[in-house]
Structure formats: structure tokens, C-alpha cells
Motif scaffolding. Structure first.
Motif, PDB file in Angstrom:
ATOM      1  N   ARG A 152      10.216  14.302  -9.451  1.00 62.01           N
ATOM      2  CA  ARG A 152      11.669  14.398  -9.260  1.00 62.01           C
ATOM      3  C   ARG A 152      12.380  13.108  -9.665  1.00 62.01           C
ATOM      4  O   ARG A 152      13.429  13.144 -10.306  1.00 62.01           O
ATOM      5  N   LEU A 153      11.816  11.964  -9.253  1.00 61.38           N
ATOM      6  CA  LEU A 153      12.498  10.677  -9.444  1.00 61.38           C
ATOM      7  C   LEU A 153      12.021   9.914 -10.673  1.00 61.38           C
ATOM      8  O   LEU A 153      12.721   9.017 -11.140  1.00 61.38           O
ATOM      9  N   GLY A 154      10.840  10.227 -11.156  1.00 65.40           N
ATOM     10  CA  GLY A 154      10.281   9.507 -12.289  1.00 65.40           C
ATOM     11  C   GLY A 154       9.168   8.565 -11.883  1.00 65.40           C
ATOM     12  O   GLY A 154       9.125   8.082 -10.752  1.00 65.40           O
ATOM     13  N   ARG A 155       8.227   8.317 -12.816  1.00 67.82           N
ATOM     14  CA  ARG A 155       7.071   7.445 -12.527  1.00 67.82           C
ATOM     15  C   ARG A 155       7.540   6.011 -12.254  1.00 67.82           C
ATOM     16  O   ARG A 155       7.109   5.381 -11.290  1.00 67.82           O
ATOM     17  N   ARG A 156       8.406   5.499 -13.123  1.00 63.03           N
ATOM     18  CA  ARG A 156       8.835   4.107 -13.012  1.00 63.03           C
ATOM     19  C   ARG A 156       9.522   3.841 -11.680  1.00 63.03           C
ATOM     20  O   ARG A 156       9.228   2.850 -10.998  1.00 63.03           O
ATOM     21  N   LYS A 157      10.454   4.712 -11.301  1.00 62.43           N
ATOM     22  CA  LYS A 157      11.193   4.497 -10.057  1.00 62.43           C
ATOM     23  C   LYS A 157      10.258   4.526  -8.845  1.00 62.43           C
ATOM     24  O   LYS A 157      10.399   3.726  -7.913  1.00 62.43           O
ATOM     25  N   MET A 158       9.261   5.424  -8.868  1.00 63.49           N
ATOM     26  CA  MET A 158       8.332   5.506  -7.741  1.00 63.49           C
ATOM     27  C   MET A 158       7.414   4.283  -7.677  1.00 63.49           C
ATOM     28  O   MET A 158       7.051   3.834  -6.589  1.00 63.49           O
ATOM     29  N   ILE A 159       7.045   3.719  -8.842  1.00 64.75           N
ATOM     30  CA  ILE A 159       6.241   2.493  -8.821  1.00 64.75           C
ATOM     31  C   ILE A 159       7.064   1.336  -8.256  1.00 64.75           C
ATOM     32  O   ILE A 159       6.555   0.500  -7.494  1.00 64.75           O
ATOM     33  N   LEU A 160       8.356   1.278  -8.595  1.00 70.68           N
ATOM     34  CA  LEU A 160       9.243   0.260  -8.020  1.00 70.68           C
ATOM     35  C   LEU A 160       9.333   0.396  -6.503  1.00 70.68           C
ATOM     36  O   LEU A 160       9.257  -0.596  -5.764  1.00 70.68           O
ATOM     37  N   ILE A 161       9.500   1.630  -6.034  1.00 68.66           N
ATOM     38  CA  ILE A 161       9.559   1.879  -4.587  1.00 68.66           C
ATOM     39  C   ILE A 161       8.246   1.467  -3.936  1.00 68.66           C
ATOM     40  O   ILE A 161       8.225   0.840  -2.864  1.00 68.66           O
ATOM     41  N   SER A 162       7.133   1.793  -4.601  1.00 67.25           N
ATOM     42  CA  SER A 162       5.816   1.425  -4.058  1.00 67.25           C
ATOM     43  C   SER A 162       5.659  -0.086  -3.966  1.00 67.25           C
ATOM     44  O   SER A 162       5.081  -0.602  -2.999  1.00 67.25           O
ATOM     45  N   ALA A 163       6.172  -0.815  -4.972  1.00 63.04           N
ATOM     46  CA  ALA A 163       6.084  -2.276  -4.947  1.00 63.04           C
ATOM     47  C   ALA A 163       6.848  -2.847  -3.757  1.00 63.04           C
ATOM     48  O   ALA A 163       6.398  -3.805  -3.104  1.00 63.04           O
ATOM     49  N   ILE A 164       8.012  -2.255  -3.440  1.00 62.82           N
ATOM     50  CA  ILE A 164       8.788  -2.696  -2.277  1.00 62.82           C
ATOM     51  C   ILE A 164       8.002  -2.441  -0.995  1.00 62.82           C
ATOM     52  O   ILE A 164       7.942  -3.302  -0.100  1.00 62.82           O
ATOM     53  N   ILE A 165       7.378  -1.259  -0.900  1.00 62.60           N
ATOM     54  CA  ILE A 165       6.576  -0.939   0.296  1.00 62.60           C
ATOM     55  C   ILE A 165       5.391  -1.888   0.399  1.00 62.60           C
ATOM     56  O   ILE A 165       5.021  -2.333   1.495  1.00 62.60           O
ATOM     57  N   PHE A 166       4.760  -2.221  -0.751  1.00 62.13           N
ATOM     58  CA  PHE A 166       3.698  -3.229  -0.771  1.00 62.13           C
ATOM     59  C   PHE A 166       4.183  -4.528  -0.140  1.00 62.13           C
ATOM     60  O   PHE A 166       3.510  -5.114   0.720  1.00 62.13           O
ATOM     61  N   MET A 167       5.348  -4.992  -0.579  1.00 63.13           N
ATOM     62  CA  MET A 167       5.899  -6.263  -0.087  1.00 63.13           C
ATOM     63  C   MET A 167       6.126  -6.213   1.427  1.00 63.13           C
ATOM     64  O   MET A 167       5.693  -7.089   2.176  1.00 63.13           O
ATOM     65  N   VAL A 168       6.814  -5.154   1.860  1.00 63.40           N
ATOM     66  CA  VAL A 168       7.157  -5.032   3.283  1.00 63.40           C
ATOM     67  C   VAL A 168       5.897  -4.936   4.133  1.00 63.40           C
ATOM     68  O   VAL A 168       5.756  -5.626   5.161  1.00 63.40           O
ATOM     69  N   GLY A 169       4.954  -4.086   3.724  1.00 63.64           N
ATOM     70  CA  GLY A 169       3.716  -3.914   4.485  1.00 63.64           C
ATOM     71  C   GLY A 169       2.910  -5.192   4.573  1.00 63.64           C
ATOM     72  O   GLY A 169       2.347  -5.524   5.625  1.00 63.64           O
ATOM     73  N   SER A 170       2.857  -5.951   3.470  1.00 62.65           N
ATOM     74  CA  SER A 170       2.100  -7.212   3.462  1.00 62.65           C
ATOM     75  C   SER A 170       2.727  -8.235   4.395  1.00 62.65           C
ATOM     76  O   SER A 170       2.021  -8.899   5.177  1.00 62.65           O
ATOM     77  N   ILE A 171       4.045  -8.375   4.325  1.00 64.14           N
ATOM     78  CA  ILE A 171       4.738  -9.358   5.167  1.00 64.14           C
ATOM     79  C   ILE A 171       4.622  -8.988   6.645  1.00 64.14           C
ATOM     80  O   ILE A 171       4.345  -9.850   7.494  1.00 64.14           O
ATOM     81  N   LEU A 172       4.814  -7.709   6.958  1.00 67.31           N
ATOM     82  CA  LEU A 172       4.681  -7.269   8.353  1.00 67.31           C
ATOM     83  C   LEU A 172       3.274  -7.521   8.881  1.00 67.31           C
ATOM     84  O   LEU A 172       3.087  -7.915  10.032  1.00 67.31           O
ATOM     85  N   SER A 173       2.263  -7.295   8.031  1.00 67.98           N
ATOM     86  CA  SER A 173       0.882  -7.554   8.457  1.00 67.98           C
ATOM     87  C   SER A 173       0.683  -9.028   8.766  1.00 67.98           C
ATOM     88  O   SER A 173       0.007  -9.394   9.737  1.00 67.98           O
ATOM     89  N   GLY A 174       1.277  -9.900   7.947  1.00 69.87           N
ATOM     90  CA  GLY A 174       1.109 -11.335   8.141  1.00 69.87           C
ATOM     91  C   GLY A 174       1.829 -11.892   9.358  1.00 69.87           C
ATOM     92  O   GLY A 174       1.444 -12.934   9.881  1.00 69.87           O
ATOM     93  N   ILE A 175       2.894 -11.201   9.823  1.00 70.74           N
ATOM     94  CA  ILE A 175       3.666 -11.716  10.972  1.00 70.74           C
ATOM     95  C   ILE A 175       3.433 -10.889  12.234  1.00 70.74           C
ATOM     96  O   ILE A 175       4.217 -10.971  13.182  1.00 70.74           O
ATOM     97  N   ALA A 176       2.368 -10.102  12.248  1.00 66.21           N
ATOM     98  CA  ALA A 176       2.077  -9.273  13.431  1.00 66.21           C
ATOM     99  C   ALA A 176       2.005 -10.146  14.681  1.00 66.21           C
ATOM    100  O   ALA A 176       1.418 -11.234  14.656  1.00 66.21           O
ATOM    101  N   PRO A 177       2.623  -9.704  15.799  1.00 67.25           N
ATOM    102  CA  PRO A 177       2.565 -10.498  17.041  1.00 67.25           C
ATOM    103  C   PRO A 177       1.133 -10.641  17.539  1.00 67.25           C
ATOM    104  O   PRO A 177       0.291  -9.788  17.262  1.00 67.25           O
ATOM    105  N   HIS A 178       0.865 -11.723  18.265  1.00 72.23           N
ATOM    106  CA  HIS A 178      -0.488 -11.984  18.759  1.00 72.23           C
ATOM    107  C   HIS A 178      -0.990 -10.800  19.590  1.00 72.23           C
ATOM    108  O   HIS A 178      -0.293 -10.296  20.474  1.00 72.23           O
ATOM    109  N   ASN A 179      -2.202 -10.362  19.261  1.00 74.17           N
ATOM    110  CA  ASN A 179      -2.825  -9.193  19.900  1.00 74.17           C
ATOM    111  C   ASN A 179      -2.021  -7.903  19.686  1.00 74.17           C
ATOM    112  O   ASN A 179      -2.190  -6.931  20.426  1.00 74.17           O
ATOM    113  N   GLY A 180      -1.184  -7.888  18.663  1.00 76.65           N
ATOM    114  CA  GLY A 180      -0.397  -6.688  18.361  1.00 76.65           C
ATOM    115  C   GLY A 180      -1.188  -5.718  17.506  1.00 76.65           C
ATOM    116  O   GLY A 180      -0.865  -5.486  16.326  1.00 76.65           O
TER     117      GLY A 180
END
Length: 464
Positions: free
Chosen positions: A74-102
């Protein structure tokens, strides 16, 4: 309107390959981070938490691939890869700042990251195959595998370089730095065009012609490819109208569906990811040395994977698919079973014996089951069922990866490590029997010839 600059084919292919590196980095980075996380959060005796934290990426990937495949139409390959890259960024940063014992926070963050990993596994090969000329498509499965294992090796090297930092900072940086290649991917994809196949399916012929002019040498080739894409799109549309999920189990297609999905499932249930995710803990269990001091072993495994993927590029079309899978699966199985036997016969054997045998397993896996699984999945399904069957095979593969990642630490907490790998070894040998009994040879055969094999077999249990 600003005139669009011509984009070089090398730039396009580089960033397609770079997405594979990103995929591999996010799969591999937890290997080095886990020992430090385990010590920081006192998880040494919590096998369930370790399993969930490690395998949560694969849980997200099960759904990410399916969702991305549908949305990209529906949206195109390129647009979905861009969206995936944003999710990669957010998921990586959230993993790195997880609260202690979270623990729950980290699991949810990594499931989010897994959505992007699964999306990349589906989108990048599709985008690259639609951009590359026909003469290069045959190599894409092998090249994509090389890029994925190169990404894994890169993550292992980063983990090793950060290992002397304070424990809390070490694992957080290891996970958080995955955002850097995600940013590079996003910036690169901003400059890339949409796939000509998607543009033609959406009646944007002039845009498709412009994109093809970047990567094809002359007007005749462009016109010919546009006509071919239009014809293929019509065929696929008719195929989708005829097919349903029930079609996969009809007598005409059942044999090939079971063969393709079975190979994809066996690839993961053989236990390769137990090594890739837990090798420092495996070495600690075998030697008694701290896992955080064993981070050179993932690098060794990563080098073996990269070299094996290069070997595959050289031999891929020189040997039959079934032969490579049979030889690979047999030696892989014996590499898992022999340590358990030798441990019984020679109780005082060196604990490093296990690690040596695991390295033999990785070497054989790297140029047989790892790349060939996706070559077969790409070759074996007829057009009528290709979309659904490929999606089903991918889902079973991710489910196997998730279960191995989740259950391995639980299994090693309740039984000897050698016994756990012996179980995986038996599964490897069962996989070889499956190849000999239920998977046809696809090398050198046209898609029509392979489909005819399925029609003739109707899953009567004989090999072609």
C-alpha cells in the motif's frame, strides 16, 4: 519543482546491503550485552527473564515481517524501510535507557525493535530484487546473508571494544548504539527512489521509467522491463484471486508447501541461534570463567559466519541444494552429539572441547543451511501460492528462532549443556531425513519444472 538528481546504481545497492548489516547488528548485539546485563540486574538465577529478554526481538519479528509485507503493497517498499529505520532507532534507544531491573520495559522495547527486524527481513530482499537487473538477482540471497552476518560480526566487535566500561554503562551503550546504523540507513534511504515495480503497479509509469534509467543501461532494456513487470503484475493479481490459505494444503501444492516451510522451520530448530545469542554464557558454563571475559568467542563465530557466507557465494551453483543440506546437516548434528558422547567416555576431557565442536557446527551452518534455506524458499513455491507460502515459511522460521532463544537458558538451567546440544543434534539429523524424503532438488530447474514436481508427487513421500 527542483530537478531530481540521478542516483547511481552503486549507491542504491550499497544501502540495500547496509540494511542487511543493520538487521544483523541488532540480532547479534545482545550476545555481548547479556553477561553485563545479567550481572547488573542479578539475573544469574532467572533463566526465564534471560530467555524473554533475548528472544523478545524474534517475537516482534514474527509480526513485523507479516505487517511490513502487507503495508509495503500500500505504502511502498521505500517508505516502509524508512518507517522501519525509525522503529530501529526508537527501539534501540529505549533498550539502552531501560530503568534498573525494568525487565518488562526492556522486553517491550526489544519487541518493538523486533518489529523493525522482521520488517527488514521482508522488505530489503524485496526492494533489492525489484531494483536489481535479472542477471544479479540470483546472487541476492547469498549477498544478503553475507551482509547480515557482517552486521552480526560488527556488533560482536563493538561489544568487545566496550567490555572494559563499567557494567551498567557497557550493556546500555551496546544496545543503544544500534541506533547509529539505523540513522545511517534512514539518511541513505531518503535519497533512494521507490521500487519501479511498486510504481508500475500503482500506474506511475513515468516515475518508474525515471527510476529504471538510474540502474539500466539503455531505453530498450527499460521498455522491455516495464512490459515484463506489467505482465507479471497481471499474473500475480490473477494468482491472488485464485488462491486462499486453503490452497496451500490442496493436493496440487501440499508437497512443495511442506518442503519449503519445513526447511525454514528446521533451520531454526536446529539450534544455531543458541550459539549466536549465548556463546559467552556457553563458554562460562563450560570453563567456569566469567562470561564477560569471553567476548572474543562471538567475534570468532562471527568471522566463521562471514567466511562461510563467502564460500557459499563461490559454490552456490556448483553443488545440488540437497547435497549441501545433507552434508551440512549431518556434520552439524554430529558436532552437537559427539561432545555428549565424549563427555561420558572421557569425563576429564577439556571443557573447551564443546566450544571447538560448536565452531565446526557454525562453519558448516554458514555455507549450507543458513543461506540455502532462503534460496529454496525463493525457488520452490509456484506463483499462485508464492506470497502466502513465503510468508508462512518466514513465520515458522521466526517462531523457531524465538523458541530457541527463549528455551535454551531454561533448558541449560535444568540439564547438562552437552545434553541440550545433543537434543539439537538429533533435530539436525531429523532435518537431513526430511531433506532426503520430502524436499525436491531445485538447482537448475525452472519454476514451472518445480511446480510440475509438486503436481506429480502430491506428497507421496518420495524425493525428486
Amino acid at each position: 519543482m527542483v530537478k531530481e538528481k540521478k542516483i547511481s546504481s552503486g549507491f542504491i545497492y550499497f544501502f540495500g546491503a547496509f540494511a542487511g548489516i543493520l538487521f544483523g547488528y541488532d540480532i547479534g548485539v545482545m550476545t555481548g550485552a547479556l553477561p553485563f546485563l545479567q550481572n547488573d540486574w542479578n539475573l544469574q538465577n532467572n533463566a526465564g527473564a534471560i530467555g524473554w529478554i533475548t528472544s523478545s526481538v524474534m517475537l516482534g519479528a514474527i509480526f513485523g515481517g507479516a505487517l511490513a509485507g502487507q503495508l509495503s503493497d500500500r505504502l511502498g517498499r521505500r517508505k516502509m524501510i524508512l518507517i522501519s529505520a525509525i522503529i530501529f532507532m526508537v527501539g534501540s534507544i529505549l533498550s539502552g535507557i531501560a530503568p534498573h531491573n525494568g525487565i518488562l520495559f526492556l522486553i517491550v522495547s526489544r519487541i518493538l525493535l523486533g518489529l523493525a527486524v522482521g520488517a527488514a527481513s521482508a522488505l530489503v530482499p524485496a526492494y533489492m530484487s525489484e531494483m536489481a537487473p535479472a542477471r544479479l538477482r540470483g546472487r541476492l540471497s547469498g549477498i544478503n546473508q553475507t551482509m547480515i552476518v557482517s552486521g552480526m560480526l560488527l556488533s560482536y566487535i563493538v561489544d568487545y571494544l566496550l567490555k572494559d566500561l563499567p557494567g551498567t554503562m557497557a550493556w546500555r551503550l551496546m544496545l543503544g548504539l544500534a541506533a547509529v546504523p539505523a540513522i545511517i540507513l534512514y539518511v541513505g534511504m531518503l535519497k533512494l527512489p521507490e521500487s519501479p515495480r511498486f510504481l508500475i503497479k500503482n500506474n506511475k509509469l513515468e516515475e518508474a521509467r525515471k527510476v529504471l534509467s538510474y540502474i539500466r543501461s539503455n531505453k530498450e532494456d527499460i521498455d522491455s522491463e516495464i512490459r515484463q513487470i506489467q505482465e507479471t503484475s497481471k499474473e500475480e493479481k490473477l494468482a491472488n484471486q485464485k488462491a486462499s490459505w486453503g490452497t496451500l494444503l490442496s493436493s496440487k501444492y501440499r508437497y512443495l508447501v511442506i518442503a519449503g516451510v519445513g526447511v525454514a522451520a528446521f533451520q531454526q530448530f536446529q539450534g544455531a541461534n543458541a550459539i549466536f545469542y549465548y556463546i559467552p554464557l556457553i563458554v562460562e558454563n563450560a570453563t567456569g570463567h566469567e562470561a564477560s571475559s569471553a567476548l572474543m568467542w562471538p567475534i570468532i563465530q562471527g568471522v566463521i559466519l562471514v567466511l562461510g557466507s563467502l564460500v557459499f557465494l563461490m559454490i552456490a551453483d556448483k553443488f545440488k541444494r540437497r547435497t549441501l543440506l545433507t552434508v551440512g546437516g549431518t556434520i552439524m548434528g554430529l558436532s552437537f552429539i559427539l561432545p555428549a558422547i565424549l563427555n561420558i567416555l572421557i569425563p576429564n576431557a577439556s571443557p573447551m572441547m564443546m566450544v571447538v565442536f560448536l565452531s565446526i557446527y557454525v562453519a558448516l551452518y554458514s555455507f549450507t543451511w543458513a543461506p540455502l534455506t532462503w534460496v529454496i524458499v525463493g525457488e520452490i513455491f509456484p506463483l499462485t501460492i508464492r506470497g502466502r507460502a513465503s510468508g508462512l515459511a518466514s513465520s515458522f522460521n521466526w517462531i523457531g528462532s524465538f523458541l530457541v532463544g527463549l528455551l535454551f537458558p531454561i533448558m541449560t538451567a535444568t540439564m547438562a549443556q552437552e545434553a541440550v546440544f545433543a537434543i539439537f543434534g538429533i533435530i539436525c539429523l531429523l532435518g537431513v531425513l526430511f531433506i532426503r524424503k520430502s524436499v525436491p532438488e531445485t538447482r537448475g530447474r525452472s519454476l514451472e519444472e518445480i511446480e510440475k514436481i509438486g503436481e506429480n508427487k502430491q506428497y507421496n513421500g518420495k524425493s525428486a
